[in-house]
Design a protein around this motif. Structure first.
Motif, PDB file in Angstrom:
ATOM      1  N   GLU A  75      52.137  38.577  46.078  1.00  0.00           N
ATOM      2  CA  GLU A  75      51.780  39.909  45.620  1.00  0.00           C
ATOM      3  C   GLU A  75      50.390  40.279  46.132  1.00  0.00           C
ATOM      4  O   GLU A  75      49.484  39.459  46.156  1.00  0.00           O
ATOM      5  N   GLN A  76      50.237  41.517  46.531  1.00  0.00           N
ATOM      6  CA  GLN A  76      48.972  41.958  47.095  1.00  0.00           C
ATOM      7  C   GLN A  76      47.889  42.086  46.032  1.00  0.00           C
ATOM      8  O   GLN A  76      46.759  41.698  46.232  1.00  0.00           O
ATOM      9  N   ARG A  77      48.231  42.654  44.890  1.00  0.00           N
ATOM     10  CA  ARG A  77      47.209  42.859  43.872  1.00  0.00           C
ATOM     11  C   ARG A  77      46.979  41.574  43.075  1.00  0.00           C
ATOM     12  O   ARG A  77      47.880  40.754  42.944  1.00  0.00           O
ATOM     13  N   PRO A  78      45.798  41.394  42.526  1.00  0.00           N
ATOM     14  CA  PRO A  78      45.516  40.195  41.737  1.00  0.00           C
ATOM     15  C   PRO A  78      46.296  40.213  40.426  1.00  0.00           C
ATOM     16  O   PRO A  78      46.614  41.278  39.889  1.00  0.00           O
ATOM     17  N   SER A  79      46.601  39.049  39.915  1.00  0.00           N
ATOM     18  CA  SER A  79      47.278  38.952  38.624  1.00  0.00           C
ATOM     19  C   SER A  79      46.281  39.241  37.515  1.00  0.00           C
ATOM     20  O   SER A  79      45.060  39.304  37.741  1.00  0.00           O
ATOM     21  N   THR A 101      38.148  42.124  31.133  1.00  0.00           N
ATOM     22  CA  THR A 101      39.467  42.715  31.337  1.00  0.00           C
ATOM     23  C   THR A 101      40.049  43.109  29.991  1.00  0.00           C
ATOM     24  O   THR A 101      40.020  42.327  29.024  1.00  0.00           O
ATOM     25  N   ARG A 132      50.058  49.415  34.812  1.00  0.00           N
ATOM     26  CA  ARG A 132      50.474  48.017  34.892  1.00  0.00           C
ATOM     27  C   ARG A 132      50.938  47.538  33.521  1.00  0.00           C
ATOM     28  O   ARG A 132      50.313  47.826  32.503  1.00  0.00           O
ATOM     29  N   LYS A 163      55.372  52.052  35.542  1.00  0.00           N
ATOM     30  CA  LYS A 163      54.979  51.717  36.911  1.00  0.00           C
ATOM     31  C   LYS A 163      54.941  52.970  37.787  1.00  0.00           C
ATOM     32  O   LYS A 163      54.069  53.126  38.652  1.00  0.00           O
ATOM     33  N   ASP A 191      43.148  47.750  31.691  1.00  0.00           N
ATOM     34  CA  ASP A 191      43.671  47.153  32.925  1.00  0.00           C
ATOM     35  C   ASP A 191      45.185  47.015  32.906  1.00  0.00           C
ATOM     36  O   ASP A 191      45.824  46.988  33.960  1.00  0.00           O
ATOM     37  N   ASP A 215      43.852  36.553  37.411  1.00  0.00           N
ATOM     38  CA  ASP A 215      42.804  36.687  38.430  1.00  0.00           C
ATOM     39  C   ASP A 215      41.717  37.659  37.973  1.00  0.00           C
ATOM     40  O   ASP A 215      40.519  37.417  38.160  1.00  0.00           O
ATOM     41  N   LEU A 216      42.149  38.763  37.355  1.00  0.00           N
ATOM     42  CA  LEU A 216      41.183  39.779  36.915  1.00  0.00           C
ATOM     43  C   LEU A 216      40.223  39.222  35.871  1.00  0.00           C
ATOM     44  O   LEU A 216      39.004  39.390  35.972  1.00  0.00           O
TER      45      LEU A 216
END
Length: 621
Positions: free
Chosen positions: A313-317, A327, A385, A380, A356, A320-321
């Motif tokens: 996946e391109q965006r961070p989980s 967050t 998210r 979505k 977030d 990760d955030l």
């Protein structure tokens, strides 16, 4: 022939075993503990043994499949383990003696305990129960041991090791497959059978769950490095369900032809499992008559490997955030009614306030709400998210895997995995709680899917990309025990945690100190209260939530003034959030009764009130 001559028989000839005992007892109207009948209805068990011997079985098994302390405990029979196992051997021996046939052997049967069920079975206790049963069967002088219907490979492997320490008699070790050619966890059948042989089994094979067709496909795929004697105990067919009872096909001619194919694939020992009868064993005897074992072909060239595609996946989980910055995730319960405009409006407002992600409960408190996956897909489209909750209560293993595959396909990869409130507390107390697994057992299955392997062990063709959160209740008397449960969930595959709401500022430091050694982030729960009645309900009736005395007093002072009560609840929530942000990067805001303006205001407050930079020591929290 002596008991030890059985080993030679199993390796030098095609041997016919008996079929199901439970099936015949079930058809006769017995529906509780079949093993207890060794003592209460011995004539029924004796007659079944006689029927299988007359049908041509050279090996019969004792009626002791579930005669271990853990399984007998369900019927209050744990004190009768010795008597039930001893009687099982005596009845089989008597049937052999009365038949007048000298070359019929008695195997002591031991069935597996560990499986997919949600009940938390202690592995050590299970193994003690199985080993105790092995000792009892050996003391009763069986001719050998038959281990069958083991879904957990580590369980049967350890049992073979323990049994081999105790006896030189033949051991037949049969596993049950998750899918064609693989065990639970993705273990290849070839690897499992080879390893069982190496640790002491004389014959290895498979039984139960599958009929002859699928069992033959599994055997055809085997890659055995040397001539390991094979056993095969298929079910009669796939089970049907008619008039409240399970039924199997009566297909004896088919069994004859399939048994011939088993023999051609190198099977030495053939019997029957669920649904099979003396007629099926007679059919196997017909196919095996005069046959010698076929030396197995080594199919090293047919081994197929599949490259698992991994989607990044391109965006961070969310994990990760929160490891990098403060967050905020906000829970907004899916509505109970189909008019969703207020829900969508609230979700947008929460997003615009700076959250977030939005967490979506899965029929919280066992009350039916709009499906959270559908809502997540709608959100979505609005650029919102979602952290989708997944409960174990409402879906069996089939439904859970199907649901997870759909979530991954929709790229809804942020999950909160929970066991779920029992259905009896919700709107439909007569509904059934499924609980095939608990959250602790579902986590490793999702972790397995992230490796491209289905629950049953087969390839999914592509790895899923889930990041899984789990629940943490710090509102307990013994926090150290709760933290140990967290450690088990981390081992099972949890990436981060969400707590129940905390209503005491002093508790954040306590939780931080108890969890700072953990390598995963924690989102602490903050919930604005709306009234004194709301506070008392949460404190006294909702499992896992505890309010401080000071909190309840402050809400009581607000009286019946709704606006004053909400402002007091919001003020306390802001103070709690400030205290939480001192120790934790993750804040989990819980919206009460869809009153999203409270969490919107709280989110804005947090976004405009900067906190001191986190030290390196607590950056992961």
């Amino acid at each position: 022939m002596s008991r030890l001559d059985l080993k030679k028989l199993l390796t030098s000839s095609v041997t016919v075993a008996d079929g199901a005992i439970g099936t015949l007892l079930y058809e006769a109207g017995y529906d509780l503990c079949f093993e207890e009948l060794n003592v209460t209805k011995p004539e029924e068990i004796y007659a079944i043994h006689q029927a299988y011997i007359e049908a041509g079985a050279t090996i019969i098994q004792t009626n002791s499949y579930a005669a271990n302390a853990q399984k007998l405990k369900r019927y209050g029979l744990q004190e009768s383990v010795g008597a039930i196992n001893q009687a099982s051997v005596q009845l089989a021996r008597k049937a052999v003696q009365d038949s007048g046939k000298k070359q019929v052997f008695v195997l002591g049967t031991v069935g597996g305990i560990q499986g997919f069920q949600s009940e938390q079975l202690d592995y050590k206790e299970s193994m003690q129960a199985l080993v105790e049963q092995v000792d009892l069967l050996l003391q009763a002088e069986v001719d050998g041991l038959l281990f069958e219907t083991f879904y957990d490979f580590s369980e049967i492997k350890q049992l073979v090791i323990e049994a081999r320490k105790r006896t030189q008699l033949p051991i037949i070790a049969n596993v049950s497959l998750g899918d064609i050619g693989v065990l639970k966890g993705g273990i290849r059948l070839s690897d499992a059978l080879t390893e069982l042989y190496e640790v002491g089994a004389d014959v290895t094979g498979l039984n139960c769950r599958m009929g002859p067709y699928h069992m033959l496909r599994s055997i055809e795929e085997l890659e055995l490095p040397y001539d390991i004697p094979l056993a095969c105990y298929p079910n009669a067919s796939l089970p049907g369900y008619r008039d409240g009872r399970f039924v199997y096909a009566s297909n004896t001619d088919y069994f004859t032809s399939m048994s011939e194919r088993f023999i051609n694939e190198g099977v030495h020992l053939i019997g029957g499992c669920c649904g099979t009868t003396p007629a099926h064993i007679k059919a196997i005897k017909e196919a095996a008559s005069g046959r010698k074992p076929v030396k197995r072909k080594i199919r090293l060239q047919s081994l197929k490997t599949e490259t698992i595609e991994r989607f990044h996946e391109q965006r961070p989980s969310i994990k990760d955030l929160v490891e990098e910055k403060q967050t905020i995730i906000v829970e907004l319960d899916p509505p109970k009614k189909l008019h969703i405009d207020p829900f969508i409006e609230g979700a947008k407002a929460i997003r615009d306030a700076g959250a977030d992600a939005l967490t979506l409960a899965d029929n919280s408190l066992a009350s039916p709400r709009i499906d959270n996956q559908t809502l997540a897909m709608l959100l979505k489209e609005e650029g919102i998210r979602s952290l989708v909750h997944l409960t174990c209560r409402d879906r069996n293993l089939i439904g859970l895997q199907s649901h997870l595959m759909g979530l991954d396909l929709a790229e809804l990869n942020d999950l909160l995995v929970i066991t779920g409130d029992p259905s009896k507390i919700g709107d439909f107390p007569g509904a059934t709680s499924v609980y095939d697994v608990s959250s602790t057992k579902l986590l490793p299955l999702i972790k397995q899917m992230n490796e491209g392997i289905s629950f049953s062990g087969k390839s999914l063709g592509r790895a899923t990309n889930f990041t899984t959160a789990a629940a943490f209740n710090p509102n307990v008397k013994h926090l150290d025990k709760a933290v140990r449960r967290l450690e088990k969930k981390i081992e099972a595959g949890a990436h981060y945690f969400l707590t129940q709401p905390i209503f005491d500022e002093r508790q954040f430091e306590e939780v931080y100190e108890a969890t700072k050694h953990l390598s995963v982030p924690i989102f602490v729960g903050i919930m604005p209260l709306t009234s004194s009645r709301n506070a008392e309900f949460l404190h006294n009736e909702v499992p896992g939530i505890s309010l401080s005395d000071d909190t309840r007093v402050r809400m009581a002072r607000a009286g019946e003034d709704k606006m004053k009560a909400e402002q007091e609840g919001l003020a306390m929530a802001k103070s709690l959030a400030d205290a939480a942000a001192t120790y934790f990067n993750g804040l989990y805001l819980i919206t009460p009764f869809l009153r999203y303006r409270l969490t919107v205001e709280l989110t804005r407050y947090l976004r405009t009130h900067t906190t001191a930079p986190l030290s390196k020591e607590r950056k992961l929290q």
